[in-house]
Design an enzyme around this catalytic site. Structure first.
Site, short mmCIF file in Angstrom:
data_model
loop_
_atom_site.label_atom_id
_atom_site.label_comp_id
_atom_site.label_asym_id
_atom_site.label_seq_id
_atom_site.Cartn_x
_atom_site.Cartn_y
_atom_site.Cartn_z
N LYS A 161 0.87 -1.19 0.00
CA LYS A 161 0.00 0.00 0.00
C LYS A 161 0.90 1.23 0.00
O LYS A 161 1.78 1.35 0.86
CB LYS A 161 -0.88 -0.04 1.24
CG LYS A 161 -1.45 1.28 1.70
CD LYS A 161 -2.52 1.06 2.75
CE LYS A 161 -2.43 2.06 3.87
NZ LYS A 161 -3.51 1.90 4.85
N LEU A 162 0.69 2.10 -0.97
CA LEU A 162 1.49 3.32 -1.04
C LEU A 162 0.67 4.48 -0.49
O LEU A 162 -0.49 4.65 -0.85
CB LEU A 162 1.87 3.65 -2.49
CG LEU A 162 2.67 2.61 -3.27
CD1 LEU A 162 2.97 3.15 -4.67
CD2 LEU A 162 3.97 2.25 -2.55
N LYS A 163 1.29 5.25 0.37
CA LYS A 163 0.64 6.47 0.84
C LYS A 163 0.73 7.49 -0.29
O LYS A 163 1.81 7.65 -0.89
CB LYS A 163 1.38 6.99 2.07
CG LYS A 163 1.22 6.11 3.28
CD LYS A 163 -0.17 6.26 3.83
CE LYS A 163 -0.36 5.52 5.12
NZ LYS A 163 -1.73 5.64 5.64
N ASP A 239 -11.85 4.21 5.18
CA ASP A 239 -11.16 3.95 6.44
C ASP A 239 -11.72 4.94 7.48
O ASP A 239 -12.67 4.63 8.20
CB ASP A 239 -9.65 4.11 6.23
CG ASP A 239 -8.83 4.08 7.51
OD1 ASP A 239 -9.38 3.77 8.57
OD2 ASP A 239 -7.61 4.39 7.46
N LYS A 263 -10.68 -1.20 11.34
CA LYS A 263 -9.73 -1.02 12.44
C LYS A 263 -10.56 -1.02 13.71
O LYS A 263 -11.42 -0.15 13.89
CB LYS A 263 -9.01 0.33 12.33
CG LYS A 263 -8.01 0.45 11.20
CD LYS A 263 -7.47 1.86 11.14
CE LYS A 263 -6.41 2.00 10.05
NZ LYS A 263 -6.15 3.43 9.72
O1 NPG Z 1 1.04 -1.30 9.21
O2 NPG Z 1 0.41 -0.63 11.17
C1 NPG Z 1 0.65 -0.43 9.97
C2 NPG Z 1 0.43 0.97 9.44
C3 NPG Z 1 -0.51 1.05 8.30
O3 NPG Z 1 -0.55 3.03 7.00
C4 NPG Z 1 -0.90 2.45 8.00
N1 NPG Z 1 -1.66 3.06 8.90
O4 NPG Z 1 -3.71 5.68 7.75
O5 NPG Z 1 -4.05 3.58 7.92
C5 NPG Z 1 -3.36 4.58 8.13
C6 NPG Z 1 -2.03 4.43 8.84
C7 NPG Z 1 -2.01 4.96 10.24
C8 NPG Z 1 -0.91 4.72 11.03
C9 NPG Z 1 -3.04 5.65 10.78
C10 NPG Z 1 -0.85 5.19 12.34
C11 NPG Z 1 -2.99 6.12 12.07
C12 NPG Z 1 -1.88 5.87 12.86
#
Ligand code: NPG
Length: 373
Positions: A161-163, A239, A263
Site C-alpha cells: 500500500k502506497l501512501k 477507512d 480497524k
Molecule cells: O502497518 O500498522 C501499519 C500501518 C498502516 O498506514 C498504515 N496506517 O492511515 O491507515 C493509516 C495508517 C495509520 C498509522 C493511521 C498510524 C494512524 C496511525
C-alpha cells in the site's frame, strides 16, 4: 468479572524508519496501554490513538483523560462486567471510540484468558495465518520509494500500500508498477488529502490496476466518495469514514465504498469490528484489517480479527521488525509468506515486563475510589 483497577501506561517505541503520511511524519510510536486487574485476573488493551489528533480527533492525552475521568470509573463502578457489556456501559459517553476500544480489549483479554479461549476462536476466525501487507510511507524521492518497496517484496510481503497525497500520486504509483509488474497487489491510501475537484485527476490512477484507493476525501464526505466511485473503475475503500456498523451500512447503501478497511480502535472495539465484518459479508463487500503501528498487543488482536472469513484482502499487518527493533511482546515474524495468528488464550501474547518498563514514560492506576500514581 468485577474490575479492581485500571492501569494506564504511556509507552514510546522508536520506529525503525520514519513513517510519513499526508498528515505528518512519525519517528516514535507513542501508545497508551491498558492493564486491568479483576477478580478473574489481568487483561491487556492498547489504545490506537496517536500523539497528536492528526488521523482522528482522539490522541493519547485525550484518551488518557477520558478513561481516567469518565470511562474507567464507569466500569470500575459496575458490579459485574464482561466484554459484551463494556460498549453498553460506556454508551452514554459520546465518541472516544479508541479509548473505549482499549478498555474493551483489556476486558476481552482477561475474560478469554479465564475461559482459555483465543481471541481468534472467540471472534469466529477460520485462518491460522494471514497474508501480510505492508504500508509504505511518502519518501523524499521515487528512487528511494522503489528501493524501499523492493526491500519489502524481498522480505516476503505480498501486498503493498502506497501512501499518496496531492503531488505524490501518479508518478510514484507508475514507478512502482513499472518496476515490479502488473501482478503485484498494489493499492493506495490518501488519508483524506484530496477534494472532490480532484476526481478527474484520481481517475488517472485507473490505468495502474490498483486493488483499491483508500479514503481520498474527508471522513465526512460520503457523497463525494460515492461520486468518485461512479466515475472511476478502481474500487473505493473507506477507512476514516467508517466508525460504526450503522455508518458502514449507510456508506455501502450510498455507494460510497465497495471495500471497507476495518480497524477495531477506530470503531470502538473488536466486537463492533466483528459486526462490521458480518455486515460487509452479508452485503458482499470485501474487508481487510487496517493497522495503526500497533505494539505486539494490538498486532496480536489484529491478527485474530484478520482470521475471520470476510477478510479476503491482505491487511496492513506486517511483521514486528517492519516498525520496531524492540517490542513489548515477542516479535511477530513472517514465515513462508505468512504471519501466524496467535492461538493461546486471550490475545495469546505475553508482555515482556523488562522491555515494557524500559519503554514506559508514565503510568497511573485508577481504582473505584481513588486515583493512584
Ligand atoms: O502497518 O500498522 C501499519 C500501518 C498502516 O498506514 C498504515 N496506517 O492511515 O491507515 C493509516 C495508517 C495509520 C498509522 C493511521 C498510524 C494512524 C496511525
Amino acid at each position: 468479572m468485577k474490575l479492581d483497577a485500571i492501569e494506564l501506561r504511556r509507552v514510546r517505541l522508536p520506529l525503525v524508519t520514519p513513517f510519513r503520511t499526508s498528515s505528518g511524519t512519525e519517528t516514535v510510536r507513542e501508545a497508551l496501554l491498558i492493564r486491568i486487574e479483576s477478580d478473574e485476573g489481568e487483561g491487556w488493551g492498547e489504545c490506537v490513538a496517536g500523539s497528536d489528533p492528526l488521523y482522528s480527533s482522539e490522541y493519547v492525552d485525550s484518551a488518557w483523560l477520558t478513561i481516567r475521568r469518565f470511562l474507567g470509573p464507569r466500569l470500575l463502578g459496575a458490579p459485574i462486567i464482561n466484554a459484551a457489556s463494556v460498549q453498553l456501559l460506556l454508551h452514554e459517553y459520546r465518541g472516544h471510540r479508541m479509548a473505549k476500544a482499549a478498555l474493551e480489549m483489556a476486558v476481552l483479554d482477561a475474560e478469554l484468558r479465564t475461559a482459555r479461549v483465543s481471541l481468534s476462536a472467540f471472534l469466529g476466525g477460520v485462518a491460522d495465518a494471514v497474508t501480510p501487507g505492508v504500508a509504505v510511507g511518502i519518501m523524499s524521492s521515487i528512487d528511494e520509494l522503489v528501493d524501499s518497496v523492493g526491500g519489502y517484496l524481498d522480505a516476503g510481503y505480498r501486498r503493498v500500500k502506497l501512501k499518496i497525497r496531492p503531488g505524490w500520486d501518479l508518478a510514484p504509483v507508475e514507478a512502482v508498477r513499472d518496476r515490479f509488474g502488473g501482478d503485484l497487489m498494489l493499492q493506495v491510501d490518501a488519508n483524506c488529502s484530496y477534494r472532490r475537484s480532484d476526481i478527474d485527476h484520481l481517475a488517472r490512477l485507473d490505468r495502474f490496476s490498483l486493488l483499491l484507493i483508500e479514503q481520498p476525501f474527508d471522513e465526512e464526505d460520503l457523497i463525494g466518495h460515492a461520486e468518485l466511485a461512479r466515475r472511476i473503475a478502481t474500487s473505493v475503500c473507506l477507512d476514516e469514514s467508517i466508525v460504526s456498523a450503522a455508518g458502514a451500512a449507510a456508506a455501502i447503501s450510498l455507494g460510497a465504498c465497495s471495500v471497507v478497511n476495518i480497524k477495531a480502535g477506530r470503531v470502538g472495539g473488536y466486537l463492533e469490528a466483528r459486526a462490521i465484518h458480518d455486515l460487509c459479508m452479508s452485503r458482499g463487500i470485501p474487508v481487510w484489517c487496517g493497522g495503526m503501528l500497533e505494539t505486539g498487543l494490538g498486532r496480536a488482536a489484529n491478527l485474530a480479527l484478520a482470521s475471520l472469513p470476510g477478510f479476503t484482502l491482505p491487511g496492513d499487518i506486517s511483521a514486528t521488525e517492519r516498525y520496531f527493533r524492540e517490542d513489548i511482546t515477542p516479535p511477530f515474524v513472517l514465515r513462508n509468506g505468512a504471519i501466524a495468528v496467535p492461538n493461546g488464550p486471550g490475545l495469546g501474547v505475553e508482555v515482556l515486563r523488562p522491555v515494557l518498563a524500559e519503554l514506559t514514560a508514565q503510568t497511573e492506576t485508577i481504582t473505584g475510589a481513588a486515583v493512584l500514581r
